[in-house]
Design a protein around this motif. Structure first.
Motif, PDB file in Angstrom:
ATOM      1  N   ASP A  93      51.578  43.097  50.552  1.00  8.27           N
ATOM      2  CA  ASP A  93      50.374  42.137  50.915  1.00  8.27           C
ATOM      3  C   ASP A  93      49.931  41.888  49.540  1.00  8.27           C
ATOM      4  N   ASP A  94      49.917  40.670  48.757  1.00  7.03           N
ATOM      5  CA  ASP A  94      49.356  40.482  47.402  1.00  7.03           C
ATOM      6  C   ASP A  94      47.678  40.757  47.384  1.00  7.03           C
ATOM      7  N   ALA A  95      47.136  40.518  48.216  1.00  8.49           N
ATOM      8  CA  ALA A  95      45.497  40.808  48.355  1.00  8.49           C
ATOM      9  C   ALA A  95      45.348  42.254  48.235  1.00  8.49           C
ATOM     10  N   HIS A  96      46.074  43.002  48.828  1.00  5.79           N
ATOM     11  CA  HIS A  96      46.065  44.296  48.992  1.00  5.79           C
ATOM     12  C   HIS A  96      46.440  44.841  47.913  1.00  5.79           C
ATOM     13  N   PHE A  97      47.466  44.432  47.069  1.00  6.32           N
ATOM     14  CA  PHE A  97      47.973  44.962  45.703  1.00  6.32           C
ATOM     15  C   PHE A  97      46.810  44.958  44.812  1.00  6.32           C
ATOM     16  N   ILE A  98      46.281  43.690  44.604  1.00  6.27           N
ATOM     17  CA  ILE A  98      45.363  43.230  43.575  1.00  6.27           C
ATOM     18  C   ILE A  98      44.095  44.183  43.986  1.00  6.27           C
ATOM     19  N   ARG A  99      43.509  44.205  45.351  1.00  9.46           N
ATOM     20  CA  ARG A  99      42.449  44.914  45.327  1.00  9.46           C
ATOM     21  C   ARG A  99      42.364  46.370  45.062  1.00  9.46           C
ATOM     22  N   HIS A 100      43.609  46.950  45.301  1.00  7.83           N
ATOM     23  CA  HIS A 100      43.694  48.471  44.879  1.00  7.83           C
ATOM     24  C   HIS A 100      43.924  48.670  43.408  1.00  7.83           C
ATOM     25  N   PHE A 101      44.753  47.751  42.660  1.00 12.62           N
ATOM     26  CA  PHE A 101      45.031  47.987  41.398  1.00 12.62           C
ATOM     27  C   PHE A 101      43.661  47.913  40.545  1.00 12.62           C
ATOM     28  N   ARG A 102      42.935  46.931  41.160  1.00 10.57           N
ATOM     29  CA  ARG A 102      41.652  46.735  40.349  1.00 10.57           C
ATOM     30  C   ARG A 102      41.054  47.824  40.390  1.00 10.57           C
ATOM     31  N   LYS A 103      40.657  48.382  41.639  1.00 13.82           N
ATOM     32  CA  LYS A 103      40.031  49.696  42.010  1.00 13.82           C
ATOM     33  C   LYS A 103      40.653  50.828  40.854  1.00 13.82           C
ATOM     34  N   TYR A 104      41.843  50.762  40.860  1.00 15.13           N
ATOM     35  CA  TYR A 104      42.520  51.798  40.157  1.00 15.13           C
ATOM     36  C   TYR A 104      42.427  51.761  38.597  1.00 15.13           C
ATOM     37  N   SER A 105      42.544  50.360  37.952  1.00 12.38           N
ATOM     38  CA  SER A 105      42.356  50.264  36.735  1.00 12.38           C
ATOM     39  C   SER A 105      41.089  49.781  36.091  1.00 12.38           C
ATOM     40  N   GLY A 106      40.549  48.741  37.058  1.00 10.28           N
ATOM     41  CA  GLY A 106      39.589  48.075  36.438  1.00 10.28           C
ATOM     42  C   GLY A 106      39.638  46.787  36.162  1.00 10.28           C
ATOM     43  N   TYR A 107      41.064  46.415  36.177  1.00  7.42           N
ATOM     44  CA  TYR A 107      41.606  44.825  35.980  1.00  7.42           C
ATOM     45  C   TYR A 107      42.677  44.497  37.019  1.00  7.42           C
ATOM     46  N   SER A 108      42.842  43.285  37.150  1.00  7.99           N
ATOM     47  CA  SER A 108      43.853  42.527  38.192  1.00  7.99           C
ATOM     48  C   SER A 108      45.097  43.118  37.497  1.00  7.99           C
ATOM     49  N   PRO A 109      46.295  42.886  38.199  1.00  4.44           N
ATOM     50  CA  PRO A 109      47.427  43.265  37.639  1.00  4.44           C
ATOM     51  C   PRO A 109      47.940  42.231  36.456  1.00  4.44           C
ATOM     52  N   ALA A 110      47.446  41.175  36.589  1.00  6.58           N
ATOM     53  CA  ALA A 110      47.650  40.060  35.493  1.00  6.58           C
ATOM     54  C   ALA A 110      47.056  40.500  34.141  1.00  6.58           C
ATOM     55  N   GLU A 111      45.698  40.661  34.412  1.00  4.38           N
ATOM     56  CA  GLU A 111      44.860  41.149  33.450  1.00  4.38           C
ATOM     57  C   GLU A 111      45.467  42.387  32.730  1.00  4.38           C
ATOM     58  N   TYR A 112      45.870  43.429  33.522  1.00  3.23           N
ATOM     59  CA  TYR A 112      46.410  44.578  32.957  1.00  3.23           C
ATOM     60  C   TYR A 112      47.724  44.419  32.263  1.00  3.23           C
ATOM     61  N   ARG A 113      48.595  43.525  32.675  1.00  3.93           N
ATOM     62  CA  ARG A 113      49.810  43.470  31.846  1.00  3.93           C
ATOM     63  C   ARG A 113      49.421  42.660  30.481  1.00  3.93           C
ATOM     64  N   SER A 114      48.710  41.814  30.568  1.00  4.37           N
ATOM     65  CA  SER A 114      48.119  40.905  29.371  1.00  4.37           C
ATOM     66  C   SER A 114      47.730  41.848  28.352  1.00  4.37           C
ATOM     67  N   LYS A 115      46.809  42.901  28.942  1.00  5.82           N
ATOM     68  CA  LYS A 115      46.135  43.731  27.751  1.00  5.82           C
ATOM     69  C   LYS A 115      47.175  44.850  27.434  1.00  5.82           C
ATOM     70  N   TYR A 116      47.697  45.422  28.302  1.00  8.58           N
ATOM     71  CA  TYR A 116      48.572  46.614  27.882  1.00  8.58           C
ATOM     72  C   TYR A 116      50.030  46.527  27.729  1.00  8.58           C
ATOM     73  N   CYS A 117      50.858  45.709  28.213  1.00  5.12           N
ATOM     74  CA  CYS A 117      52.182  45.542  27.976  1.00  5.12           C
ATOM     75  C   CYS A 117      52.670  45.159  26.733  1.00  5.12           C
ATOM     76  N   TRP A 118      53.415  46.263  26.192  1.00  7.00           N
ATOM     77  CA  TRP A 118      53.753  46.081  24.804  1.00  7.00           C
ATOM     78  C   TRP A 118      54.768  45.088  24.386  1.00  7.00           C
TER      79      TRP A 118
ATOM     80  N   LEU B  67      54.396  41.967  25.467  1.00  5.56           N
ATOM     81  CA  LEU B  67      53.605  40.860  24.978  1.00  5.56           C
ATOM     82  C   LEU B  67      52.878  40.828  24.026  1.00  5.56           C
ATOM     83  N   ASN B  68      52.823  42.186  23.620  1.00  2.00           N
ATOM     84  CA  ASN B  68      51.549  42.577  22.606  1.00  2.00           C
ATOM     85  C   ASN B  68      52.431  42.783  20.987  1.00  2.00           C
TER      86      ASN B  68
END
Length: 309
Positions: free
Chosen positions: A278-303, A305-306
């Motif tokens: 479930d997309d919503a379940h994943f986004i909700r729990h990943f935001r709770k884990y990291s403070g970011y949505s999965p897309a935001e987290y990848r944009s910030k930390y994926c080498w 893309l960086n």
């Protein structure tokens, strides 16, 4: 596992400190690895790795680098596909064995290419800032590493001509450069599994770390471990500090973290690999884990893309 390969038709009797093999590790078993400098490429599967007294979740694809003083045991969940390369540092440089065993501070008494060769071995010898020998790989690096291991394995097995020792050594050097490069840029180290827990909780932790891709129901756990729901929940939370369901979510988010940092896999595939549909379940729990949505987290930390990583 033997520690060297002996020449046959070409260079009969000559020994090179290189051994490579592919394994298919069956579910719910463990295997202790030989004490050696070794590189373990985890291509697929999940489970845990025990290094000394610490236990860590297995990532895939990833490469694990160990030195002879470390006692290592692989614990498989679903079938674990991996390759092992055992090598002697003397294959790179005959002085490395003495340098690695010396009591001097690192860097003392180095000549010629010694420093560069020791630099290649840092992923196997350095243990700081939580690094436990685990290096997550992007799919391209994993394929390249697997191809190099295959070439080493073929040369050691077939010994097709006079140059098989030098050719094997050249592939090893290329392999170590690739691993060292991945080690330098990795920003993710999985936290140790809390294994200083009662014996009744250890098999539950192993089960969760090797079955997190599946749908986990409390009813199945109570049946498997012969505990009622209340006792199971209380024992687990008292031992780990969080509830069983929260712990499963933490495992899944940790694995998603590694894939978002080190791959460009579609989010749907990442969800499938960690057992969430479930997309919503994943986004909700990943935001709770990291403070970011999965897309935001990848944009910030994926080498990948960086460009500054």
């Amino acid at each position: 596992m033997k520690e060297s390969t002996e020449g046959r038709t070409f260079h009969p009797g000559y020994r090179i400190g290189l051994v490579c093999r592919m394994e298919e590790h069956i579910s719910n078993e463990s295997r202790t690895l030989p004490p050696n400098y070794q590189m373990v490429l985890i291509e697929d599967g999940n489970g845990m790795v025990e290094v000394g007294t610490q236990v860590y979740p297995l990532l895939s694809p990833a490469v694990y680098c160990y030195h002879p003083q470390e006692r290592v045991r692989l614990i498989a969940g679903r079938p674990l596909q991996y390759q092992i390369l055992c090598f002697s540092p003397g294959v790179l440089n005959e002085r490395l064995g003495d340098l690695l065993n010396a009591q001097e501070e690192p860097g003392q008494g180095l000549t010629g290419t010694d420093a560069q060769d020791l630099w290649l071995l840092e992923p196997f010898t350095e243990r700081q800032d939580g690094y436990c020998g685990s290096i997550p790989l992007d799919p391209t690096s994993a394929r390249h590493l697997a191809e190099l291991l295959l070439e080493i394995s073929k040369n050691l097995r077939d010994q097709p001509d006079y140059h098989w020792p030098c050719r094997s050594r050249s592939y090893l050097m290329e392999l170590l450069f690739l691993v060292r490069r991945s080690y330098r840029r990795t920003g993710f180290t999985p936290a140790a599994v809390p294994y200083n827990v009662p014996d009744s909780v250890k098999p539950i932790l192993e089960y969760l770390h090797t079955h997190y891709r599946e749908k986990i129901k409390l009813e199945d756990l109570t049946s498997a471990f012969h505990l009622n729901k209340t006792t199971l929940g209380e024992q687990f939370k008292r031992s780990t500090g969080i509830s069983l369901i929260a712990y499963v979510n933490k495992i899944r988010m940790t694995m998603a973290d590694s894939m978002l940092r080190n791959t460009l896999l579609p989010t749907t595939e990442i969800m499938e690999r960690i057992g969430i549909r479930d997309d919503a379940h994943f986004i909700r729990h990943f935001r709770k884990y990291s403070g970011y949505s999965p897309a935001e987290y990848r944009s910030k930390y994926c080498w990948m893309l960086n460009n500054n990583s």
